[in-house]
Write an enzyme that holds these catalytic residues in place. Structure first.
Site, mmCIF file in Angstrom:
data_model
loop_
_atom_site.group_PDB
_atom_site.id
_atom_site.type_symbol
_atom_site.label_atom_id
_atom_site.label_comp_id
_atom_site.label_asym_id
_atom_site.label_seq_id
_atom_site.Cartn_x
_atom_site.Cartn_y
_atom_site.Cartn_z
ATOM 1 N N MET A 1 26.437 36.771 -26.147
ATOM 2 C CA MET A 1 27.685 37.204 -26.774
ATOM 3 C C MET A 1 28.760 36.144 -26.553
ATOM 4 S SD MET A 1 27.837 41.297 -26.593
ATOM 5 C CE MET A 1 28.621 41.414 -25.008
ATOM 6 N N HIS B 1 24.643 31.560 -18.715
ATOM 7 C CA HIS B 1 24.139 31.329 -20.076
ATOM 8 C C HIS B 1 23.483 29.957 -20.169
ATOM 9 C CE1 HIS B 1 27.666 34.084 -20.884
ATOM 10 N NE2 HIS B 1 26.720 34.704 -21.574
ATOM 11 N N ASP C 1 21.286 41.201 -16.028
ATOM 12 C CA ASP C 1 21.294 42.503 -16.701
ATOM 13 C C ASP C 1 19.881 43.083 -16.568
ATOM 14 O OD1 ASP C 1 24.055 42.456 -18.208
ATOM 15 O OD2 ASP C 1 23.195 40.469 -18.385
HETATM 16 P P1 AMP Z 1 25.819 38.126 -22.518
HETATM 17 O O1 AMP Z 1 26.483 37.004 -23.245
HETATM 18 O O2 AMP Z 1 26.634 38.704 -21.433
HETATM 19 O O3 AMP Z 1 25.194 39.133 -23.443
HETATM 20 O O4 AMP Z 1 24.571 37.448 -21.753
HETATM 21 C C1 AMP Z 1 23.620 36.694 -22.444
HETATM 22 C C2 AMP Z 1 22.454 36.424 -21.536
HETATM 23 O O5 AMP Z 1 22.886 35.702 -20.376
HETATM 24 C C3 AMP Z 1 21.791 37.702 -21.022
HETATM 25 O O6 AMP Z 1 20.385 37.554 -21.037
HETATM 26 C C4 AMP Z 1 22.324 37.810 -19.623
HETATM 27 O O7 AMP Z 1 21.487 38.520 -18.748
HETATM 28 C C5 AMP Z 1 22.400 36.347 -19.229
HETATM 29 N N1 AMP Z 1 23.307 36.168 -18.102
HETATM 30 C C6 AMP Z 1 24.573 36.628 -17.988
HETATM 31 N N2 AMP Z 1 25.079 36.320 -16.772
HETATM 32 C C7 AMP Z 1 24.094 35.655 -16.100
HETATM 33 C C8 AMP Z 1 23.993 35.090 -14.790
HETATM 34 N N3 AMP Z 1 25.001 35.132 -13.929
HETATM 35 N N4 AMP Z 1 22.825 34.492 -14.449
HETATM 36 C C9 AMP Z 1 21.787 34.451 -15.316
HETATM 37 N N5 AMP Z 1 21.826 34.966 -16.567
HETATM 38 C C10 AMP Z 1 22.959 35.562 -16.947
#
Ligand code: AMP
Length: 284
Positions: free
Chosen positions: A30, A37, A150
């Site tokens: 997102m 990310h 997540d």
């Molecule tokens: P989001 O943009 O929040 O939907 O996250 C996109 C992807 O990045 C998802 O697969 C999350 O689990 C991963 N993600 C977010 N924060 C972290 C983190 N601190 N370490 C590893 N992966 C992450």
């Protein structure tokens, strides 16, 4: 690096990639990138011939009272990170491109979508499952990289891929943390200095829970209680702290279970609701 805003263009490019015998890695995001990310993109680039990153703030996974409008967006900066990491294609559709009309179809992953995060955020994981299924349908056969940050989302995505026989290999990636243990999150930018200092309690409580299990605690409720007692006085509101079997998300009757465990928590600090988790594998 190409930037596509239309589904049809993504399909066309990725069909060509696969026809020439190349593998596709996919990272769904997102936006508002941080090192978490970036670690997923980097891994996909290392393990695949071609990496596609989606950047779409999914309205389906926000409840009406949540932060959809103010969720951080910074596409030019995100694209710069993608390019530096060596991604080949960014898919950044508008809301209109993804949903020309409100969708009638949604993906329900049974119990997995209504417990924990599902119980605290109405419809959230159904929104996640629906958008991930839609993105998988656009991207097609691929390896898809998801963060363990997540954990429930990762578990649910694995399950929907298996149940629907989607041509996707799901790869879980470790959580990237700040030096004090705070898991990186796009929502950390909502934290004031005081909130930020308090938020480190989540990872400390999870670590403490794991230490209790390692030291031989046999009652999961005792582990939960001590984690709660650590977080409650520090956070503005505790969502939950729990110990579950890692892939079923059910609480074991006693510890140590023969299967890997996951300790999960969620809590509010100021206007930010943060989640975190850590694993314990009795075989390791
Ligand atoms: P989001 O943009 O929040 O939907 O996250 C996109 C992807 O990045 C998802 O697969 C999350 O689990 C991963 N993600 C977010 N924060 C972290 C983190 N601190 N370490 C590893 N992966 C992450």
């Amino acid at each position: 690096m190409q930037v596509a805003t239309e589904q049809a263009e993504v399909r066309r490019v990725l069909e060509e990639v696969r026809c020439s015998g190349h593998s596709v890695g996919f990272v769904a995001t997102m936006g508002a990138f941080h090192e978490g990310h970036i670690s997923l993109i980097c891994r996909s680039v290392a393990e695949n011939d071609f990496t596609v990153v989606s950047n779409f703030v999914n309205p389906l996974q926000f409840a009406p009272d949540e932060d959809f409008e103010k969720y951080p967006r910074n596409l030019p900066e995100d694209n710069r990170h993608c390019e530096i990491q060596g991604a080949d294609l960014v898919f950044a559709p508008t809301g209109e491109e993804m949903f020309r009309r409100p969708p009638l179809v949604s993906v329900h992953v049974g119990e997995l979508a209504v417990i924990l995060e599902g119980a605290h955020r109405d419809g959230h994981l159904i929104g996640v499952a629906t958008i991930v299924t839609k993105l998988f349908s656009i991207v097609g056969q691929c390896r898809a990289y998801f963060g363990e940050k997540d954990w429930q989302q990762l578990t649910l995505v694995r399950r929907l891929v298996a149940d629907l026989s989607l041509p996707v290999e799901v790869v879980g990636c470790p959580i990237v943390r700040e030096p004090d243990g705070l898991a990186l999150s796009s929502r950390n930018r909502y934290l004031s200095g005081h909130d930020r200092a308090r938020a480190g309690i989540l990872s400390r409580a999870l670590k403490h829970g794991i230490e209790m299990i390692k030291a031989g605690e046999s009652n999961p409720a005792a582990v939960v209680l001590e984690m709660e007692e650590m977080i409650e006085p520090v956070a503005d509101k505790l969502g939950y702290a729990t110990v579950v079997v890692a892939d079923s998300l059910q609480m074991p009757d006693s510890l140590p279970a023969s299967e890997p465990l996951r300790l999960l928590t969620a809590a509010h600090f100021g206007s930010a609701r943060l989640i975190d988790n850590m694993g314990y594998d009795p075989a390791k």
